[in-house]
Scaffold this motif. Structure first.
Motif, short mmCIF file in Angstrom:
data_model
loop_
_atom_site.label_atom_id
_atom_site.label_comp_id
_atom_site.label_asym_id
_atom_site.label_seq_id
_atom_site.Cartn_x
_atom_site.Cartn_y
_atom_site.Cartn_z
N LEU A 1 13.72 47.29 9.42
CA LEU A 1 14.76 46.26 9.39
C LEU A 1 15.91 46.70 8.50
O LEU A 1 15.75 47.55 7.62
CB LEU A 1 14.18 44.94 8.89
N GLY A 2 17.08 46.10 8.73
CA GLY A 2 18.22 46.31 7.83
C GLY A 2 19.24 47.32 8.28
O GLY A 2 20.35 47.35 7.74
N MET A 3 18.94 48.16 9.28
CA MET A 3 19.89 49.19 9.69
C MET A 3 21.00 48.57 10.54
O MET A 3 20.75 47.97 11.57
CB MET A 3 19.21 50.31 10.46
N LEU A 4 22.23 48.73 10.09
CA LEU A 4 23.41 48.19 10.77
C LEU A 4 24.06 49.29 11.60
O LEU A 4 24.27 50.41 11.12
CB LEU A 4 24.42 47.67 9.73
N SER A 5 24.36 49.00 12.86
CA SER A 5 25.05 49.94 13.73
C SER A 5 26.37 49.34 14.19
O SER A 5 26.45 48.13 14.44
CB SER A 5 24.19 50.26 14.96
N LEU A 6 27.38 50.19 14.32
CA LEU A 6 28.70 49.78 14.82
C LEU A 6 29.04 50.57 16.07
O LEU A 6 28.66 51.73 16.22
CB LEU A 6 29.79 50.05 13.77
N SER A 7 29.77 49.94 16.97
CA SER A 7 30.29 50.62 18.15
C SER A 7 31.60 49.97 18.54
O SER A 7 31.89 48.83 18.16
CB SER A 7 29.29 50.55 19.32
N ARG A 8 32.41 50.72 19.29
CA ARG A 8 33.68 50.17 19.73
C ARG A 8 33.43 48.95 20.62
O ARG A 8 32.57 48.98 21.49
CB ARG A 8 34.46 51.22 20.51
N PRO A 9 34.19 47.88 20.42
CA PRO A 9 33.96 46.68 21.23
C PRO A 9 34.25 46.94 22.70
O PRO A 9 35.21 47.64 23.03
CB PRO A 9 34.91 45.64 20.64
#
Length: 198
Positions: free
Chosen positions: A180-188
């Motif tokens: 738990l806790g891993m944040l991922s980002l991607s282009r909208p």
């Protein structure tokens, strides 16, 4: 910081309990990485029946990698370097959505857990972003020795790039040893226009 997406044949990624998955990941790493208290952490998250996402503080050597899977390695440094105020990103987070009351834990909705201000600023604010849109689904109920897991997806706007970088490196909330806790980002993703639109 690097992230490796493992694709296991069949259902092998979900054949282990979280504690076993954590042990398998940690057992292949040097002690100085496992015990480090500064900089990026070792984080992981199950993405599907056969896919496992693992974050490594440094470029992973061959002996660090889990056997029996195809892999995709992502260097996170370009993303971290381009973070800037007012950017908008899709986000993905598996979280232990509970609030502590003394020695007790109480499950709370994902939006309250992320944006509520129970003890000062909200988790989102401390993590350098504002939530623009959010949806959640419960993927694992908490039991004795097993943290409750909720998958949270949505749209965020960057307010503090330095704080957001720290959240990406260190994770958000409790339960990191249980995936738990891993944040991922991607282009909208762009909204689809009407039929026939370019």
């Amino acid at each position: 910081m690097y992230r490796v997406l493992y694709h296991f044949p069949g259902r092998r990624a979900l054949s282990l309990r979280p504690a076993e998955t954590q042990r398998k990941i940690i057992s292949r790493l040097p002690a100085e990485i496992v015990t480090s208290t500064s900089g990026p952490r070792v984080l992981w998250r199950r993405e599907s029946d056969a896919r496992l996402h693992v974050q490594y503080p440094a470029q992973p050597r061959a002996e660090w990698l889990l056997p029996g899977a195809s892999i995709k390695v992502t260097d996170m440094h370009p993303l971290l370097a381009q973070l800037a105020e007012h950017q908008v990103w899709d986000f993905n987070l598996s979280a232990h959505t509970v609030q502590r009351h003394g020695s007790r834990e109480q499950a709370v909705p994902a939006d309250e857990w992320l944006t509520g201000s129970h003890s000062g600023a909200s988790r989102a604010y401390r993590s350098g972003f504002r939530v623009l849109r959010l949806s959640s689904s419960g993927t694992r109920r908490g039991t004795a020795g097993l943290a409750r897991e909720t998958r949270i997806r949505g749209l965020l706007q960057v307010e503090d790039p330095t704080a957001l970088q720290a959240a990406l490196e260190e994770g958000i909330g409790r339960g990191r040893a249980q995936g738990l806790g891993m944040l991922s980002l991607s282009r909208p993703s762009l909204p689809k226009g009407p039929a026939g639109a370019p």
